[in-house]
Design a protein around this motif. Sequence first.
Motif, mmCIF file in Angstrom:
data_model
loop_
_atom_site.group_PDB
_atom_site.id
_atom_site.type_symbol
_atom_site.label_atom_id
_atom_site.label_comp_id
_atom_site.label_asym_id
_atom_site.label_seq_id
_atom_site.Cartn_x
_atom_site.Cartn_y
_atom_site.Cartn_z
ATOM 1 N N LYS A 245 0.819 -1.206 0.000
ATOM 2 C CA LYS A 245 0.000 0.000 0.000
ATOM 3 C C LYS A 245 0.859 1.265 0.000
ATOM 4 C CE LYS A 245 -3.894 -2.177 2.411
ATOM 5 N NZ LYS A 245 -4.663 -2.250 3.668
ATOM 6 N N LEU A 246 2.038 1.186 0.660
ATOM 7 C CA LEU A 246 2.940 2.338 0.723
ATOM 8 C C LEU A 246 3.827 2.434 -0.511
ATOM 9 C CD1 LEU A 246 4.046 2.064 4.474
ATOM 10 C CD2 LEU A 246 2.503 3.777 3.478
ATOM 11 N N GLY A 247 3.792 1.424 -1.380
ATOM 12 C CA GLY A 247 4.592 1.430 -2.601
ATOM 13 C C GLY A 247 6.070 1.266 -2.358
ATOM 14 N N ALA A 248 6.437 0.555 -1.297
ATOM 15 C CA ALA A 248 7.845 0.377 -0.935
ATOM 16 C C ALA A 248 8.381 -0.951 -1.467
ATOM 17 C CB ALA A 248 8.011 0.432 0.584
ATOM 18 N N GLU A 249 9.638 -0.938 -1.931
ATOM 19 C CA GLU A 249 10.303 -2.169 -2.371
ATOM 20 C C GLU A 249 10.845 -2.900 -1.141
ATOM 21 O OE1 GLU A 249 14.075 -3.612 -5.170
ATOM 22 O OE2 GLU A 249 13.521 -1.480 -5.046
ATOM 23 N N TYR A 250 10.698 -4.223 -1.127
ATOM 24 C CA TYR A 250 11.113 -4.970 0.066
ATOM 25 C C TYR A 250 11.454 -6.407 -0.307
ATOM 26 C CZ TYR A 250 6.415 -6.967 -0.161
ATOM 27 O OH TYR A 250 5.270 -7.616 -0.596
ATOM 28 N N THR A 251 12.154 -7.071 0.618
ATOM 29 C CA THR A 251 12.462 -8.493 0.501
ATOM 30 C C THR A 251 12.148 -9.165 1.826
ATOM 31 O OG1 THR A 251 14.262 -8.092 -1.068
ATOM 32 C CG2 THR A 251 14.262 -10.217 0.062
ATOM 33 N N VAL A 252 11.298 -10.183 1.805
ATOM 34 C CA VAL A 252 10.949 -10.922 3.018
ATOM 35 C C VAL A 252 12.052 -11.931 3.305
ATOM 36 C CG1 VAL A 252 9.315 -12.528 4.061
ATOM 37 C CG2 VAL A 252 8.476 -10.613 2.679
ATOM 38 N N LEU A 253 12.574 -11.893 4.535
ATOM 39 C CA LEU A 253 13.657 -12.780 4.936
ATOM 40 C C LEU A 253 13.168 -13.980 5.722
ATOM 41 C CD1 LEU A 253 16.188 -10.036 6.117
ATOM 42 C CD2 LEU A 253 16.068 -11.115 3.869
ATOM 43 N N SER A 254 12.103 -13.784 6.502
ATOM 44 C CA SER A 254 11.564 -14.863 7.333
ATOM 45 C C SER A 254 10.137 -14.504 7.727
ATOM 46 C CB SER A 254 12.430 -15.041 8.598
ATOM 47 O OG SER A 254 12.304 -13.904 9.444
ATOM 48 N N ASP A 255 9.555 -15.258 8.645
ATOM 49 C CA ASP A 255 8.195 -14.968 9.117
ATOM 50 C C ASP A 255 8.120 -13.665 9.903
ATOM 51 O OD1 ASP A 255 7.288 -17.292 7.980
ATOM 52 O OD2 ASP A 255 7.426 -18.476 9.822
ATOM 53 N N THR A 256 9.301 -13.200 10.380
ATOM 54 C CA THR A 256 9.288 -12.014 11.243
ATOM 55 C C THR A 256 10.200 -10.889 10.770
ATOM 56 O OG1 THR A 256 11.007 -12.982 12.656
ATOM 57 C CG2 THR A 256 8.710 -13.379 13.291
ATOM 58 N N GLN A 257 10.993 -11.103 9.707
ATOM 59 C CA GLN A 257 11.938 -10.071 9.272
ATOM 60 C C GLN A 257 11.844 -9.812 7.774
ATOM 61 O OE1 GLN A 257 15.941 -11.089 10.660
ATOM 62 N NE2 GLN A 257 15.729 -9.546 12.267
ATOM 63 N N ALA A 258 12.061 -8.539 7.405
ATOM 64 C CA ALA A 258 12.089 -8.134 6.005
ATOM 65 C C ALA A 258 13.006 -6.932 5.862
ATOM 66 C CB ALA A 258 10.692 -7.796 5.512
ATOM 67 N N ASP A 259 13.642 -6.807 4.693
ATOM 68 C CA ASP A 259 14.459 -5.642 4.365
ATOM 69 C C ASP A 259 13.655 -4.732 3.446
ATOM 70 O OD1 ASP A 259 16.639 -6.436 5.838
ATOM 71 O OD2 ASP A 259 17.701 -7.321 4.138
ATOM 72 N N VAL A 260 13.634 -3.426 3.778
ATOM 73 C CA VAL A 260 12.870 -2.455 3.004
ATOM 74 C C VAL A 260 13.838 -1.463 2.376
ATOM 75 C CG1 VAL A 260 11.031 -0.733 3.043
ATOM 76 C CG2 VAL A 260 10.929 -2.704 4.587
ATOM 77 N N TYR A 261 13.754 -1.309 1.044
ATOM 78 C CA TYR A 261 14.668 -0.434 0.302
ATOM 79 C C TYR A 261 13.940 0.857 -0.070
ATOM 80 C CZ TYR A 261 16.869 -4.992 -0.071
ATOM 81 O OH TYR A 261 17.404 -6.224 0.216
ATOM 82 N N ALA A 262 13.616 1.642 0.932
ATOM 83 C CA ALA A 262 12.887 2.892 0.708
ATOM 84 C C ALA A 262 12.985 3.740 1.963
ATOM 85 C CB ALA A 262 11.429 2.611 0.369
ATOM 86 N N ARG A 263 12.825 5.062 1.769
ATOM 87 C CA ARG A 263 12.741 5.956 2.926
ATOM 88 C C ARG A 263 11.320 5.845 3.490
ATOM 89 N NH1 ARG A 263 16.680 9.774 3.664
ATOM 90 N NH2 ARG A 263 18.244 9.956 2.012
ATOM 91 N N LEU A 264 11.243 5.443 4.714
ATOM 92 C CA LEU A 264 9.930 5.219 5.317
ATOM 93 C C LEU A 264 9.667 6.213 6.435
ATOM 94 C CD1 LEU A 264 9.738 1.322 5.652
ATOM 95 C CD2 LEU A 264 8.495 2.754 4.041
ATOM 96 N N ASN A 265 8.445 6.704 6.482
ATOM 97 C CA ASN A 265 7.968 7.446 7.645
ATOM 98 C C ASN A 265 7.470 6.407 8.647
ATOM 99 O OD1 ASN A 265 5.984 8.732 9.433
ATOM 100 N ND2 ASN A 265 6.327 10.551 8.176
ATOM 101 N N ILE A 266 8.210 6.276 9.740
ATOM 102 C CA ILE A 266 7.915 5.209 10.690
ATOM 103 C C ILE A 266 6.509 5.357 11.281
ATOM 104 C CG2 ILE A 266 8.634 4.097 12.848
ATOM 105 C CD1 ILE A 266 10.470 3.587 10.481
ATOM 106 N N SER A 267 6.064 6.597 11.488
ATOM 107 C CA SER A 267 4.710 6.809 12.025
ATOM 108 C C SER A 267 3.658 6.279 11.051
ATOM 109 C CB SER A 267 4.472 8.299 12.291
ATOM 110 O OG SER A 267 5.368 8.781 13.262
ATOM 111 N N LYS A 268 3.839 6.589 9.747
ATOM 112 C CA LYS A 268 2.901 6.088 8.743
ATOM 113 C C LYS A 268 2.954 4.565 8.660
ATOM 114 C CE LYS A 268 2.704 10.149 5.701
ATOM 115 N NZ LYS A 268 2.966 10.648 4.330
ATOM 116 N N LEU A 269 4.176 4.011 8.740
ATOM 117 C CA LEU A 269 4.325 2.556 8.675
ATOM 118 C C LEU A 269 3.634 1.896 9.869
ATOM 119 C CD1 LEU A 269 5.557 -0.051 7.508
ATOM 120 C CD2 LEU A 269 7.609 0.421 8.871
#
Length: 304
Positions: A245-269
């Motif tokens: 929904k935020l249009g961010a590129e990401y890679t899921v690493l496990s059931d609990t971790q993912a890497d996000v390749y974008a500048r994120l507003n943590i409050s919005k996230l």
Amino acid sequence: MEYVLETQDLCKRYGSFHALSGLNMAVPQGAIYGLVGRNGAGKTTAMRVLCGLQTPTSGQYRLFGCPGTSRQGARARRRIGAVVEEPAVYPELTGGENLEYQARVLGLPDRGEARQLLRLVGLSDAGGKKVRNYSLGMKQRLGIALALAGDPDLLVLDEPMNGLDPQGIIEVRELILRLNRERGITMLLSSHILDELSKVATHYGFLDSGRMLRQISAQELEQTCRKCLRLTVSDTLALSRALEKLGAEYTVLSDTQADVYARLNISKLTKALEGEGCELVGVQERDESLETFYVNLMGGERHD
């Protein structure tokens, strides 16, 4: 893609010791290919075999498309210049005399190439000085000049920056880049100074125990090592929906971790995650370098 050098299951044994254990490697034409590995990984042995200084125990290799152990391979090897381990120079001769002697050994006519090569490697002012009075960096550059005497298409350099002071490292680095860009010479390098290797290499091969762990281009490595935010959450499926929904590129690493390749507003996230019933547990900035990539690759292999 055209390759100047390829190996297939290349092995080299010394008694019961396997210096190379089924090495598979491919060096693209025009590349600056960095061989990376700890001491004893097989880097120098691979270079010695490929330069014809040693015979492989088994396996195959090709030089410019020709079988390395054939007559055609012997002719193709004339297109290689190399400095393996230490530059082979005569300390009691001058830099210019070393180059003139190398030209005679190669059967080349004397057309002033020695002066041109000294100028190319930045030793014009030291050509008349005896090599025993050269600094380590000057000897290294003279060794490269000697390797260039036959006008090679492939230059093999074993630890060209080893033991150099910062100025010497800069000079050798700039020379490598200039030879590659201006003369189109393909380079096969090994180096322990990974930060410096990352400034010149276009491709990498990671060796361990005489075998290739991974080959990767600098572009692929940059994508792998680029900056990201590593998020730890309660549910990465829910995180995926929020990031879509935020249009961010990401890679899921496990059931609990993912890497996000974008500048994120943590409050919005956080608000988006709440809407998906997901809890944000932790956020960590990551910026992996060649060194950390290498350490993680080696560490991963040891734990397999």
